[in-house]
Enzyme design. Structure first.
Site, PDB file in Angstrom:
ATOM      1  N   LEU A  58      15.677 -58.180 -17.301  1.00 38.80           N
ATOM      2  CA  LEU A  58      16.315 -57.743 -16.056  1.00 38.80           C
ATOM      3  C   LEU A  58      16.294 -58.850 -14.999  1.00 38.80           C
ATOM      4  CD1 LEU A  58      14.894 -54.092 -15.851  1.00 38.80           C
ATOM      5  CD2 LEU A  58      17.145 -54.849 -16.646  1.00 38.80           C
ATOM      6  N   GLY A  80      14.469 -46.441 -14.508  1.00 43.01           N
ATOM      7  CA  GLY A  80      14.144 -45.790 -15.778  1.00 43.01           C
ATOM      8  C   GLY A  80      14.470 -46.796 -16.872  1.00 43.01           C
ATOM      9  N   ARG A 120       7.688 -53.654 -26.795  1.00 38.46           N
ATOM     10  CA  ARG A 120       6.327 -53.235 -26.452  1.00 38.46           C
ATOM     11  C   ARG A 120       6.186 -51.751 -26.126  1.00 38.46           C
ATOM     12  NH1 ARG A 120       7.397 -58.301 -24.419  1.00 38.46           N
ATOM     13  NH2 ARG A 120       5.880 -59.882 -25.034  1.00 38.46           N
ATOM     14  N   PHE A 141       2.325 -52.644 -22.404  1.00 36.67           N
ATOM     15  CA  PHE A 141       2.505 -52.171 -23.785  1.00 36.67           C
ATOM     16  C   PHE A 141       1.918 -50.777 -23.876  1.00 36.67           C
ATOM     17  CE2 PHE A 141      -1.308 -54.898 -23.672  1.00 36.67           C
ATOM     18  CZ  PHE A 141      -2.286 -54.002 -24.039  1.00 36.67           C
ATOM     19  N   TYR A 145       7.011 -44.053 -13.072  1.00 34.80           N
ATOM     20  CA  TYR A 145       5.641 -43.550 -13.180  1.00 34.80           C
ATOM     21  C   TYR A 145       4.714 -44.177 -12.133  1.00 34.80           C
ATOM     22  CZ  TYR A 145       4.972 -47.481 -16.530  1.00 34.80           C
ATOM     23  OH  TYR A 145       4.923 -48.698 -17.150  1.00 34.80           O
ATOM     24  N   GLY A 148       9.567 -64.053 -13.222  1.00 32.31           N
ATOM     25  CA  GLY A 148      10.018 -63.572 -14.523  1.00 32.31           C
ATOM     26  C   GLY A 148      11.535 -63.579 -14.648  1.00 32.31           C
TER      27      GLY A 148
HETATM   28  C1  HXC Z   1      -4.086 -52.977 -27.522  1.00 33.64           C
HETATM   29  C2  HXC Z   1      -3.580 -55.131 -26.871  1.00 33.64           C
HETATM   30  C3  HXC Z   1      -2.249 -54.975 -27.324  1.00 33.64           C
HETATM   31  C4  HXC Z   1      -1.894 -53.718 -27.905  1.00 33.64           C
HETATM   32  C5  HXC Z   1      -2.460 -56.969 -26.495  1.00 33.64           C
HETATM   33  N1  HXC Z   1      -3.670 -56.384 -26.381  1.00 33.64           N
HETATM   34  N2  HXC Z   1      -1.586 -56.133 -27.068  1.00 33.64           N
HETATM   35  N3  HXC Z   1      -4.489 -54.159 -26.950  1.00 33.64           N
HETATM   36  N4  HXC Z   1      -2.827 -52.758 -27.973  1.00 33.64           N
HETATM   37  N5  HXC Z   1      -0.656 -53.482 -28.331  1.00 33.64           N
HETATM   38  C6  HXC Z   1      -4.873 -56.958 -25.820  1.00 33.64           C
HETATM   39  C7  HXC Z   1      -5.321 -58.220 -26.539  1.00 33.64           C
HETATM   40  O1  HXC Z   1      -6.072 -57.955 -27.709  1.00 33.64           O
HETATM   41  C8  HXC Z   1      -6.167 -58.884 -25.446  1.00 33.64           C
HETATM   42  O2  HXC Z   1      -7.415 -58.270 -25.330  1.00 33.64           O
HETATM   43  C9  HXC Z   1      -5.413 -58.519 -24.174  1.00 33.64           C
HETATM   44  O3  HXC Z   1      -4.627 -57.375 -24.477  1.00 33.64           O
HETATM   45  C10 HXC Z   1      -4.484 -59.646 -23.717  1.00 33.64           C
HETATM   46  O4  HXC Z   1      -3.585 -59.939 -24.789  1.00 33.64           O
HETATM   47  P1  HXC Z   1      -2.994 -61.393 -25.031  1.00 33.64           P
HETATM   48  O5  HXC Z   1      -2.021 -61.304 -26.141  1.00 33.64           O
HETATM   49  O6  HXC Z   1      -4.100 -62.390 -25.147  1.00 33.64           O
HETATM   50  O7  HXC Z   1      -2.322 -61.644 -23.602  1.00 33.64           O
HETATM   51  P2  HXC Z   1      -1.083 -62.495 -23.177  1.00 33.64           P
HETATM   52  O8  HXC Z   1      -0.722 -63.510 -24.223  1.00 33.64           O
HETATM   53  O9  HXC Z   1      -1.410 -62.964 -21.803  1.00 33.64           O
HETATM   54  O10 HXC Z   1       0.107 -61.420 -23.147  1.00 33.64           O
HETATM   55  C11 HXC Z   1       0.199 -60.450 -22.136  1.00 33.64           C
HETATM   56  C12 HXC Z   1       0.756 -59.140 -22.673  1.00 33.64           C
HETATM   57  C13 HXC Z   1       2.080 -59.349 -23.448  1.00 33.64           C
HETATM   58  C14 HXC Z   1       0.963 -58.206 -21.457  1.00 33.64           C
HETATM   59  C15 HXC Z   1      -0.255 -58.509 -23.607  1.00 33.64           C
HETATM   60  O11 HXC Z   1       2.583 -58.109 -23.909  1.00 33.64           O
HETATM   61  C16 HXC Z   1       3.133 -60.052 -22.622  1.00 33.64           C
HETATM   62  O12 HXC Z   1       3.178 -61.272 -22.583  1.00 33.64           O
HETATM   63  N6  HXC Z   1       3.995 -59.302 -21.892  1.00 33.64           N
HETATM   64  C17 HXC Z   1       5.025 -59.845 -20.993  1.00 33.64           C
HETATM   65  C18 HXC Z   1       6.343 -59.125 -21.068  1.00 33.64           C
HETATM   66  C19 HXC Z   1       6.289 -57.625 -20.989  1.00 33.64           C
HETATM   67  O13 HXC Z   1       5.223 -57.008 -21.207  1.00 33.64           O
HETATM   68  N7  HXC Z   1       7.437 -57.038 -20.743  1.00 33.64           N
HETATM   69  C20 HXC Z   1       7.604 -55.577 -20.685  1.00 33.64           C
HETATM   70  C21 HXC Z   1       7.688 -55.115 -19.286  1.00 33.64           C
HETATM   71  S1  HXC Z   1       8.421 -53.555 -19.361  1.00 33.64           S
HETATM   72  P3  HXC Z   1      -8.766 -58.932 -25.965  1.00 33.64           P
HETATM   73  O14 HXC Z   1      -9.878 -58.040 -25.524  1.00 33.64           O
HETATM   74  O15 HXC Z   1      -8.544 -58.935 -27.454  1.00 33.64           O
HETATM   75  O16 HXC Z   1      -8.865 -60.323 -25.403  1.00 33.64           O
HETATM   76  C22 HXC Z   1       7.863 -52.578 -18.191  1.00 33.64           C
HETATM   77  C23 HXC Z   1       8.728 -51.313 -18.108  1.00 33.64           C
HETATM   78  C24 HXC Z   1       8.020 -50.107 -17.683  1.00 33.64           C
HETATM   79  O17 HXC Z   1       6.962 -52.831 -17.482  1.00 33.64           O
HETATM   80  C25 HXC Z   1       8.899 -48.851 -17.637  1.00 33.64           C
HETATM   81  C26 HXC Z   1       9.799 -48.546 -18.777  1.00 33.64           C
HETATM   82  C27 HXC Z   1      10.648 -47.328 -18.589  1.00 33.64           C
HETATM   83  P1  NAP Z   2      10.832 -58.707 -19.746  1.00 31.34           P
HETATM   84  O1  NAP Z   2      12.119 -59.265 -20.193  1.00 31.34           O
HETATM   85  O2  NAP Z   2       9.661 -58.741 -20.678  1.00 31.34           O
HETATM   86  O3  NAP Z   2      10.489 -59.421 -18.388  1.00 31.34           O
HETATM   87  C1  NAP Z   2       9.215 -59.659 -17.924  1.00 31.34           C
HETATM   88  C2  NAP Z   2       9.187 -61.069 -17.398  1.00 31.34           C
HETATM   89  O4  NAP Z   2       7.924 -61.297 -16.774  1.00 31.34           O
HETATM   90  C3  NAP Z   2       9.362 -62.125 -18.493  1.00 31.34           C
HETATM   91  O5  NAP Z   2      10.395 -63.005 -18.123  1.00 31.34           O
HETATM   92  C4  NAP Z   2       8.018 -62.850 -18.534  1.00 31.34           C
HETATM   93  O6  NAP Z   2       8.237 -64.238 -18.821  1.00 31.34           O
HETATM   94  C5  NAP Z   2       7.515 -62.605 -17.125  1.00 31.34           C
HETATM   95  N1  NAP Z   2       6.063 -62.664 -17.036  1.00 31.34           N
HETATM   96  C6  NAP Z   2       5.154 -61.971 -17.761  1.00 31.34           C
HETATM   97  N2  NAP Z   2       3.920 -62.322 -17.399  1.00 31.34           N
HETATM   98  C7  NAP Z   2       4.032 -63.248 -16.423  1.00 31.34           C
HETATM   99  C8  NAP Z   2       3.111 -63.996 -15.651  1.00 31.34           C
HETATM  100  N3  NAP Z   2       1.792 -63.859 -15.821  1.00 31.34           N
HETATM  101  N4  NAP Z   2       3.586 -64.869 -14.716  1.00 31.34           N
HETATM  102  C9  NAP Z   2       4.919 -65.021 -14.545  1.00 31.34           C
HETATM  103  N5  NAP Z   2       5.849 -64.336 -15.247  1.00 31.34           N
HETATM  104  C10 NAP Z   2       5.403 -63.473 -16.180  1.00 31.34           C
HETATM  105  O7  NAP Z   2      10.954 -57.158 -19.284  1.00 31.34           O
HETATM  106  P2  NAP Z   2      12.044 -56.403 -18.379  1.00 31.34           P
HETATM  107  O8  NAP Z   2      12.360 -55.148 -19.072  1.00 31.34           O
HETATM  108  O9  NAP Z   2      13.124 -57.334 -17.986  1.00 31.34           O
HETATM  109  O10 NAP Z   2      11.165 -56.043 -17.094  1.00 31.34           O
HETATM  110  C11 NAP Z   2      11.443 -56.587 -15.818  1.00 31.34           C
HETATM  111  C12 NAP Z   2      10.840 -55.711 -14.737  1.00 31.34           C
HETATM  112  O11 NAP Z   2      11.474 -54.433 -14.745  1.00 31.34           O
HETATM  113  C13 NAP Z   2       9.359 -55.436 -14.878  1.00 31.34           C
HETATM  114  O12 NAP Z   2       8.757 -55.385 -13.602  1.00 31.34           O
HETATM  115  C14 NAP Z   2       9.323 -54.073 -15.514  1.00 31.34           C
HETATM  116  O13 NAP Z   2       8.117 -53.394 -15.261  1.00 31.34           O
HETATM  117  C15 NAP Z   2      10.491 -53.440 -14.798  1.00 31.34           C
HETATM  118  N6  NAP Z   2      11.042 -52.265 -15.484  1.00 31.34           N
HETATM  119  C16 NAP Z   2      11.738 -52.425 -16.634  1.00 31.34           C
HETATM  120  C17 NAP Z   2      12.284 -51.308 -17.241  1.00 31.34           C
HETATM  121  C18 NAP Z   2      13.101 -51.409 -18.501  1.00 31.34           C
HETATM  122  O14 NAP Z   2      13.474 -50.367 -19.045  1.00 31.34           O
HETATM  123  N7  NAP Z   2      13.444 -52.578 -18.976  1.00 31.34           N
HETATM  124  C19 NAP Z   2      12.092 -50.041 -16.676  1.00 31.34           C
HETATM  125  C20 NAP Z   2      11.353 -49.938 -15.512  1.00 31.34           C
HETATM  126  C21 NAP Z   2      10.835 -51.067 -14.905  1.00 31.34           C
HETATM  127  P3  NAP Z   2       7.148 -65.144 -19.566  1.00 31.34           P
HETATM  128  O15 NAP Z   2       6.818 -64.484 -20.856  1.00 31.34           O
HETATM  129  O16 NAP Z   2       7.855 -66.466 -19.708  1.00 31.34           O
HETATM  130  O17 NAP Z   2       5.974 -65.262 -18.647  1.00 31.34           O
END
Ligand code: HXC
Ligand code: NAP
Length: 290
Positions: A25, A195, A205, A103, A153, A20
């Site tokens: 980050l 955090g 999200r 999310f 968490y 990623g």
């Molecule tokens: C309920 C949802 C939903 C939502 C998706 N789904 N969004 N359900 N509420 N808001 C459901 C869909 O309907 C589907 O289920 C399943 O989840 C998969 O969704 P897809 O869109 O088909 O999946 P995909 O295209 O693979 O996308 C994966 C994803 C997406 C996780 C849903 O958000 C993504 O690409 N995320 C990558 C980046 C990311 O999340 N970054 C944030 C990390 S931050 P069904 O049953 O309909 O098939 C982080 C920080 C933590 O971790 C700490 C912060 C302090």
């Molecule tokens: P981000 O920009 O959404 O980064 C997530 C990355 O993961 C994206 O580059 C995405 O790229 C990649 N990814 C998602 N699904 C993948 C898959 N199946 N295979 C390979 N790559 C995949 O979010 P971020 O905030 O920088 O988060 C980075 C890390 O920090 C995560 O582990 C998150 O849990 C952690 N974190 C973030 C925060 C914060 O406040 N930002 C706080 C605590 C922890 P593609 O979409 O191209 O796949």
């Protein structure tokens, strides 16, 4: 702004794979590690995003970064990414498990697939990269270093992000388990628990506009601000460098004190105005008489 902590060339002997690494980050980590002389391999699902980051950093820092599409949920794609990195740079000796999906949602609204998709990216994806590289490191006697990006968490759990909490807690358990099992082979395993650090991926999200109207996120943090990317990348660089060579099995929290604030029984007393403390003290002292 405070700049980089480590000396130039601190990571010259390091070839580090960042999952990623094309955005958020992971991208910031890639940039700082490049400036310290590391060779960087990035991979994520979106090839266009990866190409853009590789082109941007190649223009700035030279040919020490490559990347290709890789979905960490699939072991064969992870093996291909590793092979791709080795073909270009030789042996990989660092792994940052940064890729994540997440999310907010009430748990009962999730479909089985929605629950699984997060576990597959965060937990299974981390297992895939760790296993694929770990096997090589053990075979070749490589002193590798694994850094897992979890969050606070992972130890407290959290409602509304349950699949992520389950997965990050699993990653933390793996971090500590392998620190012992593979430590004897010279492989270190550590984690960082950040955090809130603003990124588009997380904010879209986890803190959409509707949520921002309900709660002032900064007020949850004793330092009253979000993290800045350089604060995190300095820690990442240190943990990937040989300066941290005796740190193994550790999780370092970097959250401005956020999770402790929500845990301490009386931290809410911040809300008491200073002028009220005389009255409160008087009342408490008075309790002795009754
Ligand atoms: C309920 C949802 C939903 C939502 C998706 N789904 N969004 N359900 N509420 N808001 C459901 C869909 O309907 C589907 O289920 C399943 O989840 C998969 O969704 P897809 O869109 O088909 O999946 P995909 O295209 O693979 O996308 C994966 C994803 C997406 C996780 C849903 O958000 C993504 O690409 N995320 C990558 C980046 C990311 O999340 N970054 C944030 C990390 S931050 P069904 O049953 O309909 O098939 C982080 C920080 C933590 O971790 C700490 C912060 C302090
Ligand atoms: P981000 O920009 O959404 O980064 C997530 C990355 O993961 C994206 O580059 C995405 O790229 C990649 N990814 C998602 N699904 C993948 C898959 N199946 N295979 C390979 N790559 C995949 O979010 P971020 O905030 O920088 O988060 C980075 C890390 O920090 C995560 O582990 C998150 O849990 C952690 N974190 C973030 C925060 C914060 O406040 N930002 C706080 C605590 C922890 P593609 O979409 O191209 O796949």
């Amino acid at each position: 702004m405070v700049s980089g902590m480590l000396k130039e060339d601190s990571l010259k002997s390091k070839t580090i794979l960042i999952t990623g690494g094309g955005s958020g980050l992971g991208k910031s980590m890639a940039e700082y590690l490049l400036t310290l002389g590391a060779k960087i391999i990035i991979g994520s699902r979106n090839q266009e995003k990866i190409n853009k980051t590789v082109d941007e950093f190649t223009a700035l820092y030279g040919n020490n970064i490559i990347g290709t599409a890789c979905d960490v949920r699939h072991y064969d794609q992870v093996e291909k990414l590793i092979q791709f990195g080795e073909n270009q740079f030789g042996e990989i000796n660092g792994l940052i498990n940064n890729a994540a999906g997440n999310f907010i949602s009430p748990t009962e609204r999730l479909s089985a697939n929605a629950f699984s998709v997060i576990i597959d990216i965060v937990l299974k994806g981390t297992c895939n990269t760790t296993l694929a590289l770990g096997k090589k490191w053990l075979k070749n006697n490589t002193n590798g270093s694994i850094l897992n990006i979890v969050t606070t968490y992972a130890f407290t759990g959290s409602g509304y992000v349950v699949p992520s909490a389950v997965s990050k807690a699993g990653v933390l358990a793996m971090t500590k388990s392998l620190a012992v099992e593979w430590g004897k082979n010279g492989i270190r395993s550590n984690a960082i628990a950040p955090g809130p650090f603003p990124t588009k991926g997380a904010w879209d999200r986890l803190f959409p506009k509707e949520i921002q109207k309900l709660v002032d996120m900064k007020s949850r943090i004793p330092l009253n601000r979000f993290g800045e990317h350089h604060e995190l990348t300095n820690l990442v660089a240190y943990l990937m460098s040989d300066y941290s060579s005796f740190i193994n099995g550790e999780v370092i929290t970097i959250d401005g004190g956020e999770w402790l604030k929500s845990g301490g029984e009386f931290n809410w007393l911040d809300a008491v105005p200073n002028e009220m403390w005389d009255k409160i003290e008087e009342s408490i002292r008075g309790a002795k008489k009754s």
